[in-house]
Design a protein around this motif. Structure first.
Motif, PDB file in Angstrom:
ATOM      1  N   LEU A   4       0.289   2.160  16.996  1.00  0.00           N
ATOM      2  CA  LEU A   4       0.943   1.716  15.767  1.00  0.00           C
ATOM      3  C   LEU A   4      -0.021   1.807  14.599  1.00  0.00           C
ATOM      4  N   LEU A   5       0.407   2.483  13.530  1.00  0.00           N
ATOM      5  CA  LEU A   5      -0.375   2.597  12.303  1.00  0.00           C
ATOM      6  C   LEU A   5       0.291   1.755  11.223  1.00  0.00           C
ATOM      7  N   VAL A   6      -0.471   0.855  10.618  1.00  0.00           N
ATOM      8  CA  VAL A   6      -0.032   0.076   9.466  1.00  0.00           C
ATOM      9  C   VAL A   6      -0.768   0.660   8.267  1.00  0.00           C
ATOM     10  N   TYR A   7      -0.038   1.059   7.217  1.00  0.00           N
ATOM     11  CA  TYR A   7      -0.700   1.772   6.117  1.00  0.00           C
ATOM     12  C   TYR A   7      -0.150   1.377   4.747  1.00  0.00           C
ATOM     13  N   ALA A   8      -0.987   1.650   3.753  1.00  0.00           N
ATOM     14  CA  ALA A   8      -0.610   1.547   2.341  1.00  0.00           C
ATOM     15  C   ALA A   8      -0.672   2.953   1.773  1.00  0.00           C
ATOM     16  N   THR A   9       0.137   3.226   0.762  1.00  0.00           N
ATOM     17  CA  THR A   9       0.203   4.570   0.202  1.00  0.00           C
ATOM     18  C   THR A   9       0.462   4.493  -1.296  1.00  0.00           C
ATOM     19  N   GLY A  10       0.066   5.527  -2.012  1.00  0.00           N
ATOM     20  CA  GLY A  10       0.322   5.583  -3.447  1.00  0.00           C
ATOM     21  C   GLY A  10      -0.039   6.937  -4.018  1.00  0.00           C
ATOM     22  N   GLY A  11       0.561   7.253  -5.157  1.00  0.00           N
ATOM     23  CA  GLY A  11       0.255   8.514  -5.826  1.00  0.00           C
ATOM     24  C   GLY A  11       1.340   8.922  -6.800  1.00  0.00           C
ATOM     25  N   LEU A  12       1.558  10.225  -6.887  1.00  0.00           N
ATOM     26  CA  LEU A  12       2.498  10.828  -7.825  1.00  0.00           C
ATOM     27  C   LEU A  12       3.920  10.764  -7.285  1.00  0.00           C
ATOM     28  N   ALA A  13       4.875  10.476  -8.162  1.00  0.00           N
ATOM     29  CA  ALA A  13       6.297  10.568  -7.853  1.00  0.00           C
ATOM     30  C   ALA A  13       6.947  11.437  -8.920  1.00  0.00           C
ATOM     31  N   TYR A  14       7.971  12.181  -8.536  1.00  0.00           N
ATOM     32  CA  TYR A  14       8.696  13.001  -9.503  1.00  0.00           C
ATOM     33  C   TYR A  14      10.168  13.042  -9.102  1.00  0.00           C
ATOM     34  N   ILE A  40       3.971   3.515  -5.239  1.00  0.00           N
ATOM     35  CA  ILE A  40       3.087   2.736  -4.373  1.00  0.00           C
ATOM     36  C   ILE A  40       3.954   2.101  -3.288  1.00  0.00           C
ATOM     37  N   GLY A  41       3.383   1.917  -2.115  1.00  0.00           N
ATOM     38  CA  GLY A  41       4.174   1.323  -1.045  1.00  0.00           C
ATOM     39  C   GLY A  41       3.377   1.155   0.230  1.00  0.00           C
ATOM     40  N   TYR A  60       7.915   1.841  -4.027  1.00  0.00           N
ATOM     41  CA  TYR A  60       8.368   1.506  -5.373  1.00  0.00           C
ATOM     42  C   TYR A  60       7.959   2.682  -6.248  1.00  0.00           C
ATOM     43  N   TYR A  61       8.874   3.190  -7.068  1.00  0.00           N
ATOM     44  CA  TYR A  61       8.549   4.308  -7.953  1.00  0.00           C
ATOM     45  C   TYR A  61       8.860   3.950  -9.399  1.00  0.00           C
ATOM     46  N   SER A  73      13.303   1.208  -6.038  1.00  0.00           N
ATOM     47  CA  SER A  73      12.738   1.073  -4.702  1.00  0.00           C
ATOM     48  C   SER A  73      13.449   2.008  -3.736  1.00  0.00           C
ATOM     49  N   ILE A  74      12.690   2.494  -2.771  1.00  0.00           N
ATOM     50  CA  ILE A  74      13.239   3.350  -1.728  1.00  0.00           C
ATOM     51  C   ILE A  74      12.748   2.848  -0.379  1.00  0.00           C
ATOM     52  N   GLY A  75      13.655   2.680   0.542  1.00  0.00           N
ATOM     53  CA  GLY A  75      13.321   2.407   1.933  1.00  0.00           C
ATOM     54  C   GLY A  75      13.735   3.630   2.729  1.00  0.00           C
ATOM     55  N   ARG A  76      12.845   4.129   3.581  1.00  0.00           N
ATOM     56  CA  ARG A  76      13.232   5.324   4.324  1.00  0.00           C
ATOM     57  C   ARG A  76      12.654   5.325   5.731  1.00  0.00           C
TER      58      ARG A  76
END
Length: 183
Positions: free
Chosen positions: A81-91, A123-124, A143-144, A173-176
């Motif tokens: 199991l990987l628990v992670y944070a992410t962030g960057g560019l959205a378009y 970010i998410g 969240y974008y 917000s997006i849940g996927r």
């Protein structure tokens, strides 16, 4: 004409492809990924009673039909199991439309629309589970914020008393869920 606000919260579905690379040292994972989706996220809102007149109204719509990100991610692996944070560019590709009517004056109508590719940030975080050595499943929240856009609704009347400027804030917000194959 006094300023007015129409709040809408677009909803819908999206689906697409993603690609990325992860590097693991011990339990720490660093990586980058990009994704692109076809989207059907939209909503329409209406407000009546502009300037206190119950017959005056505005209808506003927002639709996102394409969305993607390019992000870094960092996480910690607990066995599979990987628990992670992410962030960057959205378009995203966003279509806006509005229609304002001042009844009973049928010739005082203000239709407007705009269609734009917008870039912003996201970010998410999420959870990713390795089902096998090559297949993973993931749940992710993002969240974008694609920033604000402005456009004018031009009147249909020959000599209007004013024009209408719309400012739209494209954030949400997006849940996927995802299924991934690791090479």
């Amino acid at each position: 004409m006094a300023p007015f606000r129409v709040s809408i919260d677009p909803r819908g579905a999206l689906g697409g492809l993603q690609a990325g690379y992860n590097w693991q040292t011990g339990n720490f994972v660093l990586g980058g990924e990009a994704d692109i989706q076809i989207a059907d996220i939209e909503r329409t809102g209406r407000i009546s009673g502009l300037n206190g007149n119950p017959a005056w109204f505005n209808t506003t719509s927002e639709k996102i039909d394409g969305f993607g990100t390019a992000r870094l991610r960092a996480g910690y692996a607990f066995d599979r199991l990987l628990v992670y944070a992410t962030g960057g560019l959205a378009y995203g590709h966003i279509k806006y439309s509005s229609y304002t009517q001042f009844e009973p004056h049928a010739d005082v109508e203000y239709p407007g629309d705009a269609s734009k590719w917008k870039a912003g940030w996201t970010i998410g975080g999420g959870l990713e589970y390795a089902v096998t050595d090559h297949w993973t499943v993931r749940g992710e929240y993002l969240y974008y914020d694609l920033g604000k856009s402005s456009y004018r609704a031009e009147p249909l009347a020959a000599h209007p008393p004013f024009n209408i400027k719309h400012t739209v804030d494209a954030a949400g917000s997006i849940g996927r869920l995802a299924v991934n194959y690791k090479f």
